[in-house]
Design a protein around this motif. Structure first.
Motif, short mmCIF file in Angstrom:
data_model
loop_
_atom_site.label_atom_id
_atom_site.label_comp_id
_atom_site.label_asym_id
_atom_site.label_seq_id
_atom_site.Cartn_x
_atom_site.Cartn_y
_atom_site.Cartn_z
N SER A 266 0.92 -1.32 0.09
CA SER A 266 0.07 -0.10 -0.05
C SER A 266 0.85 1.23 -0.14
O SER A 266 1.92 1.09 0.54
N LYS B 153 0.41 3.70 1.57
CA LYS B 153 0.69 4.22 3.10
C LYS B 153 1.63 3.68 3.72
O LYS B 153 2.01 4.18 4.71
N GLN B 154 2.07 2.40 3.41
CA GLN B 154 3.19 2.06 4.17
C GLN B 154 4.60 2.44 3.32
O GLN B 154 5.16 1.80 2.47
N ARG B 155 4.96 3.41 3.85
CA ARG B 155 6.04 4.30 3.03
C ARG B 155 7.54 3.40 2.80
O ARG B 155 7.83 3.56 1.70
#
Ligand code: SAM
Length: 338
Positions: free
Chosen positions: A314, A316-318
């Motif tokens: 994702s 969002k999971q940098r």
């Protein structure tokens, strides 16, 4: 700070155009999408209001022209114009139901496809890209707008006139180097062979059985799958060593008849990667997609020792996402030659 100003510029134009669309929609009693197309056409036609059969009335046309004066598209870059049009099209989805097969490819997917194309094309100074279901041209423009260090020419084909009208507005607005063709991509194409095909493929049955018979990937019984036939068409239109990057339904190769497609791909090219897009991009399990990369056989292309498969993390999971991009760079450098 600069990013904020850019967003504000898009926002200010969005609000004015949106107001003009709603005014025209109510005056013409039309669908939102039709009013959007007419409004953008008017803006591109030197902000002149197109009048047909006395509609819009003189009074409304004047009000529209006043609104158009406040629109300042010239202050936007091509990429900002694409984003503005994307927002307007997204707005149309909130008021009108659009079937999944006709939906624009969102940036979340477009940016990943574009990252792959940039990496694949890193040693080239001139490339041609074809989209066989160009729709609104959002995916093709996203890819092309991110390539700055080389000459790029695009070709887009679609058989839906409303979507192609949006594509035509998009390319005129951005002054992109894209040629559009309104036709069935499975009919004869008068387009030269290209370095890359990118396509968010329509999924489902192709209705013309007789035409489907001309493709090796047709189903023996009943209708054939449009996405299979379009992958075959893409392989036909690629130059030797060229690459196809397709957005396909997740689990495509687990379906019945997929063996036929797989055999065709292996005969003509190399299946180099199949990556599942992050699950949080999709609201339901059945609409999940993957990115499929196929390279056409040629003097340089080789089957990648390591076929890149798996899940894209994702956004969002940098940390995981950044590691994934590093992995892509390593894989392209070691496995893809063109
Ligand atoms: N990438 C596009 C965009 O950003 O707007 C959206 C692609 S949409 C998922 C699939 C597209 O394939 C639709 O625009 C549809 O009209 C087109 N399509 C379906 N069958 C086709 C065919 N036989 N020939 C050409 N286009 C086709």
């Amino acid at each position: 700070m600069r990013m904020m100003q850019n967003i504000e510029k898009i926002q200010a134009n969005y609000e004015k155009i949106e107001k003009a669309i709603l005014m025209l929609q109510s005056e013409l009693e039309s669908e939102y999408l039709d009013a959007l197309i007419e409004t953008m056409d008017n803006l591109l036609d030197d902000k002149k209001v197109h009048v047909e059969n006395g509609k819009p009335t003189e009074k409304v046309a004047k009000e529209l022209e006043q609104l158009y004066v406040e629109v300042s598209l010239e202050e936007l870059t091509a990429e900002q114009k694409r984003q503005l049009l994307q927002l307007l099209i997204l707005k149309s989805y909130s008021v009108e139901k659009i079937q999944a097969n006709h939906q624009m490819t969102p940036d979340t997917i477009g940016i990943l496809v574009s990252y792959l194309i940039q990496k694949f094309a890193q040693n080239k100074n001139k490339i041609e890209i074809l989209d066989l279901g160009v729709g609104t041209a959002n995916l093709l423009s996203t890819v092309m707008n991110r390539i700055h260090d080389k000459e790029v020419h695009g070709y887009g084909v679609d058989n839906d006139d409303t979507l192609l009208a949006l594509a035509s507005i998009s390319t005129e607005l951005q002054q992109s180097n894209i040629e559009l063709y309104h036709q069935d991509a499975l009919d004869d194409l008068m387009i030269p062979d290209v370095d890359f095909v990118v396509s968010d493929l329509p999924v489902g049955y192709y209705p013309l059985d007789e035409r489907a018979q001309q493709f090796e990937t047709h189903n023996e019984k009943g209708h054939s799958f449009a996405h299979y036939l379009l992958i075959e068409r893409a392989m036909q239109k690629l130059k030797e060593d060229g690459l196809g990057v397709f957005v396909v339904p997740k689990g495509m190769f687990e379906k019945e008849n997929a063996m036929n497609l797989l055999k065709y791909i292996q005969k003509q090219g190399h299946l180099q990667s199949l990556l599942n897009l992050p699950t949080d991009l999709f609201s339901n399990k059945n609409s999940m997609k993957s990115i499929l990369v196929i390279q056409k056989k040629g003097p340089k292309a080789k089957q990648a020792k390591e076929v890149l498969v798996g899940e894209i993390p994702s956004f969002k999971q940098r940390k995981e996402f950044s590691d994934f991009l590093t992995e892509i760079d390593r894989w392209v450098n070691s496995s893809i030659k063109l």
